[in-house]
Write a protein that holds these residues in place. Structure first.
Motif, PDB file in Angstrom:
ATOM      1  N   PHE A 171      38.416  35.167  40.959  1.00 55.52           N
ATOM      2  CA  PHE A 171      38.442  36.517  40.425  1.00 55.52           C
ATOM      3  C   PHE A 171      38.320  37.515  41.573  1.00 55.52           C
ATOM      4  O   PHE A 171      37.687  37.241  42.593  1.00 55.52           O
ATOM      5  CB  PHE A 171      37.317  36.685  39.411  1.00 55.52           C
ATOM      6  CG  PHE A 171      37.493  35.808  38.202  1.00 55.52           C
ATOM      7  CD1 PHE A 171      38.279  36.223  37.143  1.00 55.52           C
ATOM      8  CD2 PHE A 171      36.898  34.547  38.139  1.00 55.52           C
ATOM      9  CE1 PHE A 171      38.473  35.399  36.027  1.00 55.52           C
ATOM     10  CE2 PHE A 171      37.075  33.726  37.034  1.00 55.52           C
ATOM     11  CZ  PHE A 171      37.871  34.148  35.979  1.00 55.52           C
ATOM     12  N   PHE A 172      38.935  38.679  41.392  1.00 52.16           N
ATOM     13  CA  PHE A 172      39.042  39.654  42.475  1.00 52.16           C
ATOM     14  C   PHE A 172      37.793  40.531  42.590  1.00 52.16           C
ATOM     15  O   PHE A 172      37.878  41.735  42.876  1.00 52.16           O
ATOM     16  CB  PHE A 172      40.275  40.526  42.269  1.00 52.16           C
ATOM     17  CG  PHE A 172      41.592  39.819  42.493  1.00 52.16           C
ATOM     18  CD1 PHE A 172      41.662  38.585  43.123  1.00 52.16           C
ATOM     19  CD2 PHE A 172      42.779  40.417  42.086  1.00 52.16           C
ATOM     20  CE1 PHE A 172      42.874  37.954  43.331  1.00 52.16           C
ATOM     21  CE2 PHE A 172      44.002  39.795  42.294  1.00 52.16           C
ATOM     22  CZ  PHE A 172      44.056  38.556  42.912  1.00 52.16           C
ATOM     23  N   THR A 173      36.627  39.935  42.417  1.00 50.37           N
ATOM     24  CA  THR A 173      35.376  40.688  42.500  1.00 50.37           C
ATOM     25  C   THR A 173      35.210  41.375  43.850  1.00 50.37           C
ATOM     26  O   THR A 173      34.639  42.473  43.929  1.00 50.37           O
ATOM     27  CB  THR A 173      34.180  39.749  42.248  1.00 50.37           C
ATOM     28  OG1 THR A 173      34.430  38.954  41.090  1.00 50.37           O
ATOM     29  CG2 THR A 173      32.899  40.557  42.051  1.00 50.37           C
ATOM     30  N   ALA A 174      35.705  40.763  44.913  1.00 50.69           N
ATOM     31  CA  ALA A 174      35.573  41.375  46.239  1.00 50.69           C
ATOM     32  C   ALA A 174      36.267  42.732  46.294  1.00 50.69           C
ATOM     33  O   ALA A 174      35.803  43.643  46.987  1.00 50.69           O
ATOM     34  CB  ALA A 174      36.131  40.444  47.313  1.00 50.69           C
ATOM     35  N   ASP A 234      39.818  44.871  38.972  1.00 52.85           N
ATOM     36  CA  ASP A 234      39.139  45.042  40.262  1.00 52.85           C
ATOM     37  C   ASP A 234      40.124  45.447  41.356  1.00 52.85           C
ATOM     38  O   ASP A 234      39.799  46.278  42.214  1.00 52.85           O
ATOM     39  CB  ASP A 234      38.409  43.756  40.644  1.00 52.85           C
ATOM     40  CG  ASP A 234      37.243  43.452  39.720  1.00 52.85           C
ATOM     41  OD1 ASP A 234      36.738  44.383  39.074  1.00 52.85           O
ATOM     42  OD2 ASP A 234      36.841  42.275  39.643  1.00 52.85           O
ATOM     43  N   LEU A 235      41.319  44.871  41.347  1.00 56.29           N
ATOM     44  CA  LEU A 235      42.340  45.292  42.306  1.00 56.29           C
ATOM     45  C   LEU A 235      42.753  46.736  42.046  1.00 56.29           C
ATOM     46  O   LEU A 235      42.897  47.534  42.979  1.00 56.29           O
ATOM     47  CB  LEU A 235      43.545  44.361  42.216  1.00 56.29           C
ATOM     48  CG  LEU A 235      44.770  44.749  43.059  1.00 56.29           C
ATOM     49  CD1 LEU A 235      44.413  44.947  44.527  1.00 56.29           C
ATOM     50  CD2 LEU A 235      45.870  43.709  42.906  1.00 56.29           C
ATOM     51  N   PRO A 502      28.969  35.112  47.262  1.00 52.02           N
ATOM     52  CA  PRO A 502      28.576  33.706  47.156  1.00 52.02           C
ATOM     53  C   PRO A 502      29.553  32.869  46.340  1.00 52.02           C
ATOM     54  O   PRO A 502      29.568  31.641  46.454  1.00 52.02           O
ATOM     55  CB  PRO A 502      27.208  33.771  46.474  1.00 52.02           C
ATOM     56  CG  PRO A 502      27.218  35.068  45.710  1.00 52.02           C
ATOM     57  CD  PRO A 502      28.041  36.008  46.546  1.00 52.02           C
ATOM     58  N   TYR A 503      30.348  33.506  45.501  1.00 52.34           N
ATOM     59  CA  TYR A 503      31.314  32.766  44.686  1.00 52.34           C
ATOM     60  C   TYR A 503      32.390  33.727  44.200  1.00 52.34           C
ATOM     61  O   TYR A 503      32.174  34.951  44.113  1.00 52.34           O
ATOM     62  CB  TYR A 503      30.646  32.095  43.482  1.00 52.34           C
ATOM     63  CG  TYR A 503      29.816  33.043  42.635  1.00 52.34           C
ATOM     64  CD1 TYR A 503      30.402  33.812  41.619  1.00 52.34           C
ATOM     65  CD2 TYR A 503      28.446  33.177  42.840  1.00 52.34           C
ATOM     66  CE1 TYR A 503      29.645  34.689  40.856  1.00 52.34           C
ATOM     67  CE2 TYR A 503      27.688  34.050  42.083  1.00 52.34           C
ATOM     68  CZ  TYR A 503      28.282  34.797  41.087  1.00 52.34           C
ATOM     69  OH  TYR A 503      27.539  35.674  40.330  1.00 52.34           O
ATOM     70  N   VAL A 504      33.577  33.172  43.904  1.00 47.94           N
ATOM     71  CA  VAL A 504      34.660  33.954  43.295  1.00 47.94           C
ATOM     72  C   VAL A 504      35.290  33.220  42.120  1.00 47.94           C
ATOM     73  O   VAL A 504      36.149  33.774  41.428  1.00 47.94           O
ATOM     74  CB  VAL A 504      35.760  34.301  44.322  1.00 47.94           C
ATOM     75  CG1 VAL A 504      35.216  35.207  45.406  1.00 47.94           C
ATOM     76  CG2 VAL A 504      36.401  33.039  44.908  1.00 47.94           C
ATOM     77  N   GLN A 505      34.870  31.982  41.868  1.00 45.17           N
ATOM     78  CA  GLN A 505      35.479  31.211  40.787  1.00 45.17           C
ATOM     79  C   GLN A 505      34.849  31.510  39.440  1.00 45.17           C
ATOM     80  O   GLN A 505      35.219  30.906  38.425  1.00 45.17           O
ATOM     81  CB  GLN A 505      35.446  29.719  41.119  1.00 45.17           C
ATOM     82  CG  GLN A 505      36.356  29.410  42.310  1.00 45.17           C
ATOM     83  CD  GLN A 505      36.523  27.933  42.554  1.00 45.17           C
ATOM     84  OE1 GLN A 505      35.579  27.248  42.942  1.00 45.17           O
ATOM     85  NE2 GLN A 505      37.727  27.438  42.328  1.00 45.17           N
TER      86      GLN A 505
END
Length: 529
Positions: A171-174, A234-235, A502-505
């Motif tokens: 997921f594009f949380t970043a 998020d994008l 710490p995670y993106v899945q």
């Protein structure tokens, strides 16, 4: 370059609320009047792909949107069909649009992929603006942008840069966390999307969402894939928060392409590569906040360019795919061969090398920044006495790299910073004039952003990585988590914060700073912050 499911070799070891609520803003009279009844008959929101801005200048910026009531339509036209639409736009100096400074109308249609590019001039330098669009009775989300400061200004700059967002891997949380930083400028350094059919490029333990459609080879396919990526909120938030400068790498077209040479000579996707490249370039321009000067002509696109931010920084955005010589060593990884040192080979191409040398010679900026795609510094990936390099990066074109370094040294360029994506991990390195000479001076700095999602959650540093770093003493950081890099440019120093999740899945990850470095004016090299 990527871990390709078709090979056996592992090649890799704010306006958030405004985006959701903008339609509820009061609409002033004048520009945003009700459209004709026939135009509003179609159901659905045409602004599902959001808004964006880019290419800031002291007096202007590009505003972008693309209409799509059905973003995943197989024909790539987003459910808009063959009709043409008048799109009204509005620019204000406040986010509630009480002080509107510009407004106008653009017409778009299928020949533009239903995209809109508004090139503004005559604006105030160093100024924040807000913008929105209206079509078919719908109002777009509100975007925030800003013009570059005056050419003589030494105004500080907060800039974030990112790369490598594989939709299936996470997921594009970043992007959401980047938007929360509210930077002045965002750079995207390639692999904005990936070309593969669903499950052709699988991360561990598994992909968390799927691409729609076949591998992208046609204009319809590339348009559909760009639209799918922009369905991610998020994008869209990251695009809406600040102006962007963008360059493509390989996956916007095809993995590891080099000029007119495709990755696999007998590619199962078939078709003529020039046609595929033309389709990819056209869709890329349609979906990015780029100027008309970057609009492609068939399989050719003028993407390398310089963009100034006062006297604080000059961003030289490079194209390291379109003009390069074919990769040496049969593009095996890791590898070493005599062809790596071929003086006739070039990564950016000889014309772009000369253009960049001229930019260095003419620059009066405090910081000259290369926005580019693949690892610039030498990286020996084989621990111990044996050696092995990535031929798809500058390590496959050592003479070309030497010429670029020599051009900035000979020009007396004050501070050079190389920004890089591609490798799905955070790295930081001191750029040496000659990497195989232990006594060679440090002449620049390289900052490498990890991926937004590509490679999945990532991992902590391993013993194998520690061995690699021991063979590469100029490399000061490696971190294998996902995220982006936040930078702060001032007259006296550059600060770089390597931000990680710490995670993106699964969605909703927090962000933290894994490491920070400072580069002092006229003192190339990384210092811990």
């Amino acid at each position: 370059m990527t871990v390709d499911a078709r090979t056996t070799t592992d090649r890799r070891s704010v306006l958030l609320a405004g985006v959701a609520a903008s339609a509820a803003l009061a609409v002033p009279t004048g520009l945003l009047t009700a459209p004709p009844a026939a135009a509003s008959a179609r159901r659905g929101d045409p602004f599902t792909l959001g808004v964006a801005s880019g290419e800031p200048a002291p007096d202007g910026v590009v505003l972008w949107t693309r209409l799509a009531v059905d973003p995943l339509a197989d024909d790539g036209l987003g459910g808009m069909g063959e009709r043409h639409t008048d799109v009204e736009w509005e620019l204000a100096s406040d986010e509630r649009f009480r002080r509107v400074v510009r407004r106008g109308v653009e017409t778009t249609g299928p020949e533009l992929g239903h995209s809109v590019h508004v090139e503004l001039a005559g604006l105030r330098p160093g100024h924040e603006y807000f913008y929105r669009f209206r079509a078919d009775g719908a109002v777009s989300p509100v975007g925030r942008t800003r013009t570059a400061p005056p050419p003589t200004s030494m105004a500080p700059l907060t800039m974030c840069f990112a790369s490598c967002s594989q939709f299936e891997h996470g997921f594009f949380t970043a992007y959401a966390r980047l938007a929360e930083e509210e930077p002045d400028l965002v750079l995207h350094l390639g692999d904005y999307l990936y070309e593969y059919v669903a499950d052709d490029y699988v991360t561990q333990p598994d992909n968390v969402r799927d691409h729609v459609g076949p591998e992208t080879t046609t204009l319809a396919g590339y348009r559909q894939r760009h639209a799918q990526y922009k369905t991610d909120a998020d994008l869209r938030a990251a695009h809406a928060v600040a102006p962007w400068l963008v360059v493509f790498d390989d996956h916007e077209v095809e993995n590891n392409w080099a000029d007119d040479v495709r990755e696999l000579p007998l590619d199962p996707a078939g078709g003529d590569f020039a046609d595929r490249r033309a389709a990819a370039f056209r869709a890329y321009w349609e979906n990015m906040p780029l100027r008309a000067a970057q609009r492609p002509d068939g399989p050719d696109m003028q993407l390398y360019r310089s963009v100034g931010w006062g006297r604080t920084a000059a961003f030289h955005m490079l194209d390291t795919r379109q003009y390069r010589s074919d990769q040496p060593c049969d593009d095996a990884f890791p590898a070493t061969c005599d062809a790596r040192d071929d003086p006739a080979a070039s990564l950016p191409g000889s014309e772009q090398e000369r253009w960049l040398a001229d930019r260095f010679a003419q620059s009066r900026a405090r910081w000259d920044v290369l926005g580019q795609q693949v690892f610039f510094s030498q990286v020996d990936y084989v621990p111990g006495e044996a050696r092995g390099f990535n031929p798809d990066a500058w390590d496959g074109y050592t003479a070309s790299r030497d010429r670029v370094v020599d051009s900035w040294v000979q020009a007396g360029t004050r501070n050079v910073v190389v920004l890089t994506g591609d490798v799905h991990a955070h790295w930081a390195a001191d750029v040496k004039r000659r990497f195989d000479d232990p006594g060679s001076p440090v002449v620049g700095t390289e900052l490498v952003s990890t991926s937004i999602t590509s490679g999945g959650d990532g991992s902590e540093t391993t013993e194998d990585t520690a061995g690699q770093l021991a063979d590469n003493p100029h490399i000061r950081l490696f971190d294998n988590r996902r995220g982006y890099v936040r930078t702060r440019f001032t007259a006296d120093e550059l600060t770089a914060d390597f931000r990680v999740l710490p995670y993106v899945q699964r969605p909703g990850a927090p962000v933290e700073t894994r490491a920070s470095f400072v580069v002092e004016d006229r003192r190339p090299g990384l210092n811990p912050a």
